[in-house]
Design an enzyme around this catalytic site. Structure first.
Site, short mmCIF file in Angstrom:
data_model
loop_
_atom_site.label_atom_id
_atom_site.label_comp_id
_atom_site.label_asym_id
_atom_site.label_seq_id
_atom_site.Cartn_x
_atom_site.Cartn_y
_atom_site.Cartn_z
N LYS A 84 0.09 5.54 8.63
CA LYS A 84 0.77 5.83 7.37
C LYS A 84 -0.22 5.97 6.23
CE LYS A 84 1.97 2.51 4.94
NZ LYS A 84 1.39 1.68 3.84
N THR A 121 0.86 -1.18 0.00
CA THR A 121 0.00 0.00 0.00
C THR A 121 0.90 1.23 0.00
OG1 THR A 121 -1.79 -1.13 1.20
CG2 THR A 121 -1.77 1.28 1.25
N LYS A 163 -6.96 2.07 -2.86
CA LYS A 163 -6.62 1.44 -1.57
C LYS A 163 -6.52 2.48 -0.47
CE LYS A 163 -5.52 -1.44 1.54
NZ LYS A 163 -4.18 -1.94 1.79
#
Length: 235
Positions: free
Chosen positions: A182, A39, A114
């Protein structure tokens, strides 16, 4: 192998595994392919794609929705973008790893999708934890709140599993809090790029940062509860 699959923790690691000495690029030639399931942000995927193409290879970004248990059970949702030829070649692997997979077109689209998914997940998890903290402070039973949520329109696997972790005050890692933060940060950066206000996500991000300060970086993302609770959960 003709197709190499990787999944690493962040954009820096994704670039490093490709460009470092002895990395993916050193072995990349015409007829070989690379699938990155990390990701990351769209710019990182586009950088990797260009590097792979310069060596004559094919590239597909393929971040996944789902954490430890879905991965173990082959029940991931796989989001892909890039070379459609490689998407077709990778179908057998995707069938083994996931319950569904999508091709979203140009490189960067899967990364963006995502981040949107994980931004929603993070915001919802923080909201659930905030509500459970409020229930406790208001003298209500968190267990009863959890049961009510599970029996109504708000029920989901996230409510079931993350709520249960809060009730136990135990946060075994399914998806580390530091990785969720993150992804919140990358989603907020995407919002900046396209001038989309994200006030709820921005507020949720601050709760994940607070939980990291409290020492929960390596615990499950449900430990964001610590940022909302008046209790010392590390004590």
């Amino acid at each position: 192998s003709d197709i190499v699959f990787t999944c690493v923790s962040n954009p820096s690691a994704a670039r490093d595994v490709v460009t470092r000495k002895g990395g993916v690029l050193d072995a990349m030639t015409q007829g070989k392919s690379y699938v990155d399931m990390s990701t990351v942000d769209a710019a990182t995927s586009q950088f990797i794609s260009e590097a792979i193409h310069k060596k004559g290879g094919l590239f597909l970004e393929a971040p996944v929705s789902g954490s430890k248990k879905p991965a173990q059970d082959g029940q991931l949702v796989i989001l892909t973008a890039g070379d459609q030829e490689l998407f077709e070649l990778a179908r057998p692997a995707f069938n083994a790893m996931g319950k569904s997979y999508y091709f979203l077109g140009a490189v960067g689209n899967a990364a963006k999708m995502k981040l949107v998914v994980n931004m929603i997940m993070g915001s919802m998890t923080s909201a659930l934890c905030e509500g459970m903290a409020l229930a406790s402070e208001a003298g209500l039973q968190q267990k009863m709140l959890h049961q009510i949520l599970r029996e109504g329109a708000l029920n989901s696997k996230m409510v079931e599993t993350k709520g249960a972790a809060v009730l136990r005050r135990e946060f075994p890692v399914s998806f580390p809090l530091k990785h969720q933060q993150k992804d919140m940060r990358l989603a907020l950066a995407l919002g900046d790029q396209v001038h989309q206000p994200l006030p709820l996500a921005a507020a949720a991000n601050e709760t994940f940062k607070k939980a990291m300060q409290l020492g929960f970086s390596d615990d499950d993302m449900s430990s964001v509860y610590a940022a909302h609770s008046s209790q010392n959960l590390k004590g």
